[in-house]
Design an enzyme around this catalytic site. Sequence first.
Site, PDB file in Angstrom:
ATOM      1  N   LYS A   1      -7.444   7.959  -2.467  1.00 18.77           N
ATOM      2  CA  LYS A   1      -8.907   8.243  -1.921  1.00 18.77           C
ATOM      3  C   LYS A   1      -9.359   9.517  -2.910  1.00 18.77           C
ATOM      4  O   LYS A   1      -9.667  10.608  -2.153  1.00 18.77           O
ATOM      5  CB  LYS A   1      -8.915   8.522  -0.505  1.00 18.77           C
ATOM      6  CG  LYS A   1      -8.532   7.563   0.311  1.00 18.77           C
ATOM      7  CD  LYS A   1      -8.653   7.641   1.733  1.00 18.77           C
ATOM      8  CE  LYS A   1      -8.148   6.792   2.849  1.00 18.77           C
ATOM      9  NZ  LYS A   1      -6.919   6.483   2.799  1.00 18.77           N
TER      10      LYS A   1
ATOM     11  N   THR B   1     -12.013   5.879   9.312  1.00 20.83           N
ATOM     12  CA  THR B   1     -12.242   5.141  10.763  1.00 20.83           C
ATOM     13  C   THR B   1     -11.690   6.352  11.787  1.00 20.83           C
ATOM     14  O   THR B   1     -12.018   6.041  12.864  1.00 20.83           O
ATOM     15  CB  THR B   1     -11.119   4.099  10.943  1.00 20.83           C
ATOM     16  OG1 THR B   1      -9.983   4.403  10.072  1.00 20.83           O
ATOM     17  CG2 THR B   1     -11.684   2.723  10.034  1.00 20.83           C
TER      18      THR B   1
ATOM     19  N   ASP C   1     -13.520  14.334  -6.123  1.00 13.18           N
ATOM     20  CA  ASP C   1     -13.558  15.481  -6.942  1.00 13.18           C
ATOM     21  C   ASP C   1     -14.781  15.411  -7.720  1.00 13.18           C
ATOM     22  O   ASP C   1     -15.846  14.658  -7.814  1.00 13.18           O
ATOM     23  CB  ASP C   1     -12.197  15.663  -7.796  1.00 13.18           C
ATOM     24  CG  ASP C   1     -11.860  17.282  -8.146  1.00 13.18           C
ATOM     25  OD1 ASP C   1     -12.799  18.010  -8.467  1.00 13.18           O
ATOM     26  OD2 ASP C   1     -10.791  17.640  -7.708  1.00 13.18           O
TER      27      ASP C   1
ATOM     28  N   ASP D   1      -3.073   4.109  -2.404  1.00 13.53           N
ATOM     29  CA  ASP D   1      -4.285   4.601  -1.599  1.00 13.53           C
ATOM     30  C   ASP D   1      -4.460   6.351  -1.548  1.00 13.53           C
ATOM     31  O   ASP D   1      -3.898   6.834  -0.665  1.00 13.53           O
ATOM     32  CB  ASP D   1      -4.016   4.219  -0.267  1.00 13.53           C
ATOM     33  CG  ASP D   1      -4.982   4.642   0.762  1.00 13.53           C
ATOM     34  OD1 ASP D   1      -5.916   5.026   0.604  1.00 13.53           O
ATOM     35  OD2 ASP D   1      -4.425   4.509   2.046  1.00 13.53           O
TER      36      ASP D   1
ATOM     37  N   LYS E   1       0.843  -1.254  -0.180  1.00 11.70           N
ATOM     38  CA  LYS E   1      -0.120   0.074  -0.006  1.00 11.70           C
ATOM     39  C   LYS E   1       0.809   1.206  -0.038  1.00 11.70           C
ATOM     40  O   LYS E   1       1.697   1.511   1.023  1.00 11.70           O
ATOM     41  CB  LYS E   1      -0.839   0.013   1.122  1.00 11.70           C
ATOM     42  CG  LYS E   1      -2.007   1.123   1.441  1.00 11.70           C
ATOM     43  CD  LYS E   1      -2.633   1.302   2.354  1.00 11.70           C
ATOM     44  CE  LYS E   1      -2.528   1.825   3.597  1.00 11.70           C
ATOM     45  NZ  LYS E   1      -2.517   3.095   3.589  1.00 11.70           N
TER      46      LYS E   1
ATOM     47  N   ARG F   1       1.832  -0.858  11.220  1.00  5.96           N
ATOM     48  CA  ARG F   1       2.831  -0.833  12.584  1.00  5.96           C
ATOM     49  C   ARG F   1       3.124  -2.138  12.879  1.00  5.96           C
ATOM     50  O   ARG F   1       4.425  -2.381  13.113  1.00  5.96           O
ATOM     51  CB  ARG F   1       2.362   0.143  13.682  1.00  5.96           C
ATOM     52  CG  ARG F   1       2.381   1.452  13.231  1.00  5.96           C
ATOM     53  CD  ARG F   1       1.569   2.577  13.842  1.00  5.96           C
ATOM     54  NE  ARG F   1       0.139   2.406  13.610  1.00  5.96           N
ATOM     55  CZ  ARG F   1      -0.610   3.133  13.966  1.00  5.96           C
ATOM     56  NH1 ARG F   1      -0.630   4.106  14.877  1.00  5.96           N
ATOM     57  NH2 ARG F   1      -2.068   3.052  13.587  1.00  5.96           N
TER      58      ARG F   1
ATOM     59  N   ARG G   1      -4.712  -6.095  13.917  1.00  6.72           N
ATOM     60  CA  ARG G   1      -3.614  -6.403  14.601  1.00  6.72           C
ATOM     61  C   ARG G   1      -3.586  -7.994  14.571  1.00  6.72           C
ATOM     62  O   ARG G   1      -4.249  -8.693  15.523  1.00  6.72           O
ATOM     63  CB  ARG G   1      -3.816  -5.899  16.019  1.00  6.72           C
ATOM     64  CG  ARG G   1      -3.738  -4.394  16.103  1.00  6.72           C
ATOM     65  CD  ARG G   1      -2.416  -3.832  15.767  1.00  6.72           C
ATOM     66  NE  ARG G   1      -2.500  -2.598  15.460  1.00  6.72           N
ATOM     67  CZ  ARG G   1      -2.620  -1.603  14.284  1.00  6.72           C
ATOM     68  NH1 ARG G   1      -2.645  -2.401  13.215  1.00  6.72           N
ATOM     69  NH2 ARG G   1      -2.273  -0.121  14.396  1.00  6.72           N
TER      70      ARG G   1
ATOM     71  N   THR H   1     -13.049  15.015 -13.301  1.00 10.25           N
ATOM     72  CA  THR H   1     -11.716  15.152 -12.948  1.00 10.25           C
ATOM     73  C   THR H   1     -11.270  13.779 -12.205  1.00 10.25           C
ATOM     74  O   THR H   1     -10.162  13.460 -12.356  1.00 10.25           O
ATOM     75  CB  THR H   1     -11.700  16.157 -11.804  1.00 10.25           C
ATOM     76  OG1 THR H   1     -12.183  17.463 -12.509  1.00 10.25           O
ATOM     77  CG2 THR H   1     -10.426  16.610 -11.531  1.00 10.25           C
TER      78      THR H   1
END
Length: 237
Positions: free
Chosen positions: A62, A119, A65, A60, A31, A209, A179, A69
């Site tokens: 997002k 989120t 518009d 990614d 990503k 992470r 996780r 466009t």
Amino acid sequence: MQLCVALDLPTASENMQLAESLAGYDNLWMKVGFRSYIRDGRAFIDTLKQINPHFRIFLDLKLYDIPNTMADAAEEIALLGVDMFNIHASAGAVAMRTVMERLGQQTERPLVLAVTALTSFDEAGFASIYGVGIDQKAGEFAKMSYENGLDGVVSSAFESRAIKAATDETFLTLCPGIRPFGEDAGDQQRVATLEVARTEQVDFPVIGRPIYRDPDPAAKVRRILEAIQQEQGLQSR
Ligand code: C5P
């Protein structure tokens, strides 16, 4: 389930080091987000493909518009050779159709997902913009995305099963906030383990992470891929 690794480190060289440490795995999605794409651009995408041509890339960005466009941007994204990108569902049905029609003119197009609810919203913040609760709107956005030809949505793992029930089993769900083995949640509000991701029928768990903060990211990815294989065995029983 297909693992998607979030390349969220602060510099290009750290992201590249992470990707290089994972070069031995052919079945990974990478990503690439705003920060990295704005700073490192197309060259970084090309470098990832050089590190392992089998890496699949999720850009990614997002998009949000006016429809034309967005379709212009989608066309340019497809030319980058990425395998998946996303738009905001709140851009609306016309934007979705315009993007998909434009991409439909290409022989091979990337997968297109729509972000349902970010989120970072709590219920009050979400309602102040959309006028209804997160669950309701996320369901409506998922149906709209399905009806207008998108391939899936970005959602929380906890909404994945309901989204598939309201659309189709093949409609993809990509879910951050995973996780794998119950690691520290950090700033994520609702986190799911890989076991939960399986029961909730998540297609793409996105993990950042827990991988790049591990002292041995490659070993961590190996453990995650093994766990995904085991979970898939359980799922097909
Ligand atoms: O480090 P962690 O595993 O929490 O990373 C999750 C990734 O998914 C980050 O790149 C984050 O920006 C992204 N994301 C998210 N929630 C969303 C959409 C994207 O956490 N709704």
